[in-house]
Each structure stands twice: as C-alpha cells, then as structure tokens.
Design an enzyme around this catalytic site. Sequence first.
Site, mmCIF file in Angstrom:
data_model
loop_
_atom_site.group_PDB
_atom_site.id
_atom_site.type_symbol
_atom_site.label_atom_id
_atom_site.label_comp_id
_atom_site.label_asym_id
_atom_site.label_seq_id
_atom_site.Cartn_x
_atom_site.Cartn_y
_atom_site.Cartn_z
ATOM 1 N N HIS A 238 0.623 -1.232 0.200
ATOM 2 C CA HIS A 238 0.097 0.054 -0.044
ATOM 3 C C HIS A 238 0.910 1.406 0.009
ATOM 4 C CE1 HIS A 238 -3.892 -2.104 0.835
ATOM 5 N NE2 HIS A 238 -3.317 -2.888 1.435
ATOM 6 N N ASN B 213 -10.303 -2.896 2.485
ATOM 7 C CA ASN B 213 -9.890 -2.967 1.170
ATOM 8 C C ASN B 213 -11.352 -2.932 0.015
ATOM 9 O OD1 ASN B 213 -7.235 -3.323 1.161
ATOM 10 N ND2 ASN B 213 -7.467 -5.524 1.225
ATOM 11 N N HIS C 179 -4.327 0.980 11.786
ATOM 12 C CA HIS C 179 -4.329 -0.354 12.576
ATOM 13 C C HIS C 179 -5.531 -0.884 13.009
ATOM 14 C CE1 HIS C 179 -2.761 -3.307 14.998
ATOM 15 N NE2 HIS C 179 -2.102 -2.706 16.011
HETATM 16 FE FE1 HDD Z 1 -2.765 -4.818 5.246
HETATM 17 C C1 HDD Z 1 -1.483 -1.703 5.000
HETATM 18 C C2 HDD Z 1 -5.899 -3.659 4.295
HETATM 19 C C3 HDD Z 1 -4.258 -7.940 5.474
HETATM 20 C C4 HDD Z 1 -0.250 -6.007 7.058
HETATM 21 N N1 HDD Z 1 -3.586 -2.783 4.839
HETATM 22 C C5 HDD Z 1 -2.651 -1.920 4.687
HETATM 23 C C6 HDD Z 1 -3.413 -0.921 4.235
HETATM 24 C C7 HDD Z 1 -4.807 -1.145 4.032
HETATM 25 C C8 HDD Z 1 -4.719 -2.615 4.350
HETATM 26 C C9 HDD Z 1 -5.936 -0.388 3.574
HETATM 27 C C10 HDD Z 1 -3.053 0.690 3.858
HETATM 28 C C11 HDD Z 1 -3.088 1.593 5.121
HETATM 29 C C12 HDD Z 1 -2.701 2.937 4.800
HETATM 30 O O1 HDD Z 1 -3.239 3.511 3.827
HETATM 31 O O2 HDD Z 1 -1.597 3.225 5.407
HETATM 32 N N2 HDD Z 1 -4.805 -5.521 4.918
HETATM 33 C C13 HDD Z 1 -5.969 -4.715 4.473
HETATM 34 C C14 HDD Z 1 -6.709 -5.585 4.561
HETATM 35 C C15 HDD Z 1 -6.288 -7.009 4.687
HETATM 36 C C16 HDD Z 1 -4.986 -6.888 4.892
HETATM 37 C C17 HDD Z 1 -8.242 -5.481 4.055
HETATM 38 C C18 HDD Z 1 -7.388 -8.294 4.790
HETATM 39 C C19 HDD Z 1 -8.203 -8.354 5.649
HETATM 40 N N3 HDD Z 1 -2.269 -6.511 6.007
HETATM 41 C C20 HDD Z 1 -2.891 -7.821 5.988
HETATM 42 C C21 HDD Z 1 -2.101 -8.940 6.570
HETATM 43 C C22 HDD Z 1 -1.158 -8.235 7.152
HETATM 44 C C23 HDD Z 1 -1.148 -6.893 6.723
HETATM 45 C C24 HDD Z 1 -2.903 -10.419 6.558
HETATM 46 C C25 HDD Z 1 0.063 -9.054 7.715
HETATM 47 C C26 HDD Z 1 -0.062 -9.985 8.720
HETATM 48 N N4 HDD Z 1 -1.011 -3.977 5.832
HETATM 49 C C27 HDD Z 1 0.037 -4.689 6.502
HETATM 50 C C28 HDD Z 1 0.865 -3.749 6.661
HETATM 51 C C29 HDD Z 1 0.877 -2.384 6.187
HETATM 52 C C30 HDD Z 1 -0.652 -2.756 5.657
HETATM 53 C C31 HDD Z 1 2.619 -4.414 6.218
HETATM 54 C C32 HDD Z 1 1.611 -1.798 5.320
HETATM 55 C C33 HDD Z 1 1.699 -0.380 5.756
HETATM 56 C C34 HDD Z 1 1.100 -0.497 7.055
HETATM 57 O O3 HDD Z 1 0.602 -1.735 7.214
HETATM 58 O O4 HDD Z 1 1.314 0.426 7.922
HETATM 59 O O5 HDD Z 1 1.488 -3.947 8.012
#
Ligand code: HDD
Length: 704
Positions: A73, A146, A337
Amino acid sequence: MSTIHENSKNDQLNHSKADHAHDPLTTNQGVRVSNTDDSLKAGTRGPTLMEDFHFREKLTHFDHERIPERVVHARGFGAHGYFQAYAPMTEFTKAQFLQDPSVKTPVFVRFSTVVGSRGSADTVRDVRGFATKFYTEEGNYDLVANNIPIFFIQDAIKFPDVVHAIKPEPHNEIPQASAAHDTFWDFVVNTPETAHMIMWLLSDRAIPRSFRMMEGFGVNTFRFINAEGKAHFVKFHWKPLLGVHSLVWDEAQKLAGKDPDFHRRDLWDAISNGEHPEYELGVQLLAEEDEFKFDFDILDPTKFWPEELVPVKKIGKMTLNRNVDNFFAETEQVAFHPGHVVPGIDFSNDPLLQGRLFSYLDTQLIRLGGPNFHEIPINHPVAPVHNNQRDGYHRMTIDKGVTSYSPNSLQNNMPNPAPESVGYVHYAEKVEGQKVRTRSDSFKDFFRQATLFWNSMSPPEKQHIIEAFHFEVGSVMSKDIKQKVVDLFNHVDGQLASQIAAGIGAVPPTNPGGTGVTTSSPAVSQENTIKLPQTRKVAILAESGFNFPEITQVMDSLTGAGIHFEIISKNLGMITSVDGRQIEVNKTYLTTASIKYDAVYVTGGRQNVDILLGQGDSVHFINEAFKHAKAIGATNEGVDLLAASSIQGVALADPSTTAQLSSALGVVTIRNASDMNFFAQELIKGIAQHRHWGRQSQKGMIPA
Ligand code: HDD
C-alpha cells in the site's frame, strides 16, 4: 457527553506554516537568513566553508527527507471528512460514534494500491486499500478496509509469502505494480485458497473508475458489543453513493502512461469542486448463536457473506470534504491499524485478522521512526491521552511530574484506569484448545464461493475476467505454471478453465470440472449498481467554424445534469464560431486523450467538422471511446466524423431527416435540429449508463 465538531480536528491539524507566510526565512533554530541562494565561500570562486551552518542544515535536512515507503500500500491518496450515524446502534454496539445522528465524527481516509511503489501508476490491476480513521470522542477507531471483500490467504503467517510472490521479482525488480509474472502465478497454483480472490482480482473490481466509485470492505469478521455485553459478529461495508464503476483494461493500461495520477487527480478535483464523495457505512450482523449456520466458516477471510443471506444494514454516511494541506505530513505519515478499536468494537478469531493485529504497529515503528508517531497531528486522537509511556525518538509531549509508573502514591496513582462502564473491556469469549499448527477443516473449501462469484457475473463481466486471465497468465513464461492455472480453475468452473486455456496456449481440461454450485449473488455484480450522470466528464471535440448556439445549448444541458466537460482542439487558445464568437480551448490532442473522459460529443458546423475530418487524432478519439464502450454524441455535421470513424453496428442520424434522434448502444446523433436539449438529455442518459456493453462484439474490430 461533549460533541466533537469536525472543525476541532481540522484546527488541530492546521498548525500550518501558511499562518506565518509573511515572516522572513529562518534556520530551524529561528535565526533569520539573509541569503539562501549562495553558499559561504572563501572568495567568489573559492571553496565552500564548513562554518556555513545554513548551508549544512539545509542540505542535511534535504538528505533525510525520505522515510521508507510502506511495504505494501505504498502508493496512496488521502482526504478529510466526517461521518454521521443514521440512528442509534445501541442494540448492537456501545460505540459512541454510532449513537447520535447529530454528531459529526471527523475522519481521514487513505485510498491505495497494494503492490506498486510510491511512484507507480494509479490505474494498475490491483486491490485498492480503503482505510478510514475515525477521530471519535472515545479515541481513534480505524476501519482498515479494501475494495474487495475477501483476501488471498487464510492465515497471516502466509502474508510475507503472498507479498513476496506478487512484488517485482527479486533478481531484476520486474514487473512493477503487476501480478502478471511467474512468481505470483507459481504461488497461486500452489496455494488453492487463493482461487476465490483471484476471481475478484481479475474482475473489473481491480481497475476502478474512481476512488469515489468503489466499495470498501473490512474483510475480516469483527464483533459488535452492546452495553449489556452481548456480541454480534459483524462485517463492515462502504457503499459509494455514485455506484460502483470500473475502467476497461485497455483504458487502464493507457492511463498508466498518459496520466499515472488519474485516481488521485479525480479525487482531488472532485473535492476541490465541492462534489464531496459520499459512502454509506453498512454492516452485516450475525448473532453469536448463528455462527455455524452457513456452508462456509464465518472466520475464513477467503469467504464473503452473500448479501442475499445476510443483508447489509446501512448505519451512517461518510462525506469527504477537504483535501490535505500537505501530502507528506498527512497522507504519508498517517498510520492505520485494525487493532485501533473503541469500546463496542472487538475482534473475532479470524486467523488473518489475528496476525494483522501484530503487523501494523510493528511496521509503523520502523516506517515512522520510533514509538511516538501517535503524536504526529494526523495520527493524534481528539480524545485526551494520559498514560505512563515516556521518552523515545521524537517525543513531543512534555510530561510533567515525577511518576511514570503505576501504582504510585506520589501522584495518587494518576492517571487512574477508567471504570469498566467507559473503559475498553475485551469480550470475554471462552477459548480452549490444544496448541496446534493446523487449519480447521471448515476452511478447506476453496472453490465453492469462487463458482458463486463466477455465476454472479454478467456476460461482459465474465468476458473481462477471461481476458484478464489471458493477459495475466499469458505474461507468465513457465508453460507448466500456465497449465496448472487451467487445472486449478477447472475446480471452479469447467467452461471458465477451457476459455482460459484457449487464450494462453494451454491444454483445456479433459474432464470439465466445477463445484456444482448453481446459485449466484446478484449484489456482487457491478451491473446491478447505482447509475448516475453526476460528476462525469465529457470531451467536446471542436475547431473554429462551429455553431455557437448549438455547442452552448449542449454545454448548458450537461452542466445542468452535474456533468463536466472540456473543449479539445488542435491548439490551445480560442476557437471562433461561424458568427464570430469565441470559446476557450481546455486541452489539445497532445495534453489529453479519450481515456480521460466518460463520453465524447462532436459538435456541428461545416468548417469545424471539415477540420476534424482531416485530423487522425479526432477520428482515433472517437474510435477509442467507442471501443471502450463510452457514450458518444454528435449533432448536425458532427455526425460526419462518426460516419468516418470505425464505429459499427449502430445507425447514425441521416442527413436527409430533420431533428430525428438516432440512439443505439450509447451512440446518440441528430441532424438538422435547432433545439439541442432533446439530444442532450438522451446523451446524458447514455453517460449515466457508464458503459454500453452491447458493443462488446464489435470491440475487436476497432483499430484503437
Ligand atoms: Fe494490510 C497496510 C488493508 C491484510 C499488513 N493494509 C494496509 C493498508 C490497508 C490494508 C488499507 C494501507 C493503510 C494505509 O493507507 O496506510 N490488509 C488490509 C486488508 C487485509 C490486509 C483489508 C485483509 C483482511 N495486511 C494484511 C495482513 C497483513 C497486513 C494479513 C500482515 C499480517 N497491511 C499490512 C502492513 C501495512 C498494511 C504491512 C503496510 C503499511 C502499514 O501496514 O502501515 O502492516
């Protein structure tokens, strides 16, 4: 209980330098600087001196301007707004921001793509993030959603695997922002739980027309808890009031080159124009006792709850009404978060959600440089913060007093824990089990909902999915992986698998398969969405020699329907009508293209149309708009341009008839008419339709 006005957050976020715009330039220590264009040198042609503190500070700060981009993202775009509940949700949740319809809770939303780097294009095929921070009076609540209701994997421990597989390949960092390569499809064919998500990823959902025309889904199952402690399982939805609409693939690819900022520009412009995007918040609620009522596990994040089984209850509306003042300070530094919840909202044991609860804070600690990023204005709650956490990089708060521990008697144990009636109390779910690294058998049906989704698609949506398979898997080098894709999707639908095979040089299944699911879920088809003309954008092709009353009548009707337009001509400047009146040109064929509009209109006037007929760019414009199934209108001599294009299968207004409207498949024409309103209203209806898929069969014949 005090009411939070959206402005209080705005004021808090608005310590902008603009207030001091007329103050002189200073160093970061506040020392006024008299020259910032020349470094301090020993003689005009001599070496720069170390003692030039202004030079050193300016360069050092610049050298450190970048922070790591998000691991996923990375490319995003944010906006401010507010949320209002429709009615008290007391029966289901005690969350305060869902009780009082008169309260406007400030929000910040960040939309994003998942795979591409910060500088990648907006219109790539990808899931879109739709993350919302509610600055509630009980603390921040983040709905980290999402635009697709399910996910690739069932357990968060596989998140690094799916992300490594879809990101550019490690040896050469190719391709950028794309799933069309071997490592991703290698992962897919070896991970059958991805099959359902792949169906959504290859559907039109993954190339939205606009962030304003996109649904949002919390994906994971959460819980609502009411004041009596009763729980309901809940799935969150955002429903855009403009409906759910997509680009077509050829258009999305071309936009990635011609306007990589297409989606962020669209959102920025809409908010600047006062066309504030609105989304209704919906919830699907399920009583705890109904947990096992369905033929899928409600904790499995690769499943959605069909709306026909569990209706979506609309509980409030979000309006985005303010662009950011500074992209970095707000959009880049915002930290979402799924674990940021308020009393009344709790978690389920969805193993993907459980893992997410660890990952977000962990990544933000490094991305935002330490544990104090909650103090950055965009992340700071409007609710007061009191605790014994201290120090760390970039601490802003000046904590007073000698105690930073609990219990203490020196300051009467302050800050004291809140009473349970207002403090966060976790839902007392009874949990027992052996420690095992296995998956529940109830998670092992990977294909039935993929079939349900396929069954729910309209014929053009199905065709788009097949074409997407042909592009994505057609870009894979390994023949073995290509064949395995056919074999995997034969589990979903035999006909689908055969059609995939036909386009990628693979062998069709000898035994066409499927799951036997024959039902569909109409709510997931975009064909059943809201269709409106408002905020759409029309290209008007015109050169000098047009008829002033004709073009202005159409322009007025479009404006009346809330539609925007731009005049496109060979050169910028003014064009002159037959009676000597002038109109300003907005764009040329170099500075724009048909892919940036929802529709095109060709105005009449003999001399005007003769110029248009001599321009390949004008003919191409029409061909491309026709191929992309957009509404096309022409009046009087303007119809000649359509006749000279490759438009097929639709009758155009005949030169010998008077004021007789011809309208088919979104192509609207009229000749020898003086009143344009009749024509314009028909064109507006065509624009509201979004696309005219009846042209699908001619698509392959159009050279554009
Ligand atoms: Fe995630 C970012 C949505 C599964 C780990 N996620 C991130 C963002 C969104 C989502 C909208 C962007 C937030 C922003 O604009 O800063 N992610 C989802 C959805 C998921 C999902 C709807 C499924 C249900 N994500 C998911 C899993 C993991 C992560 C299973 C890890 C175990 N997501 C992250 C991350 C991010 C992230 C790596 C990247 C930057 C951040 O978090 O702050 O931790």
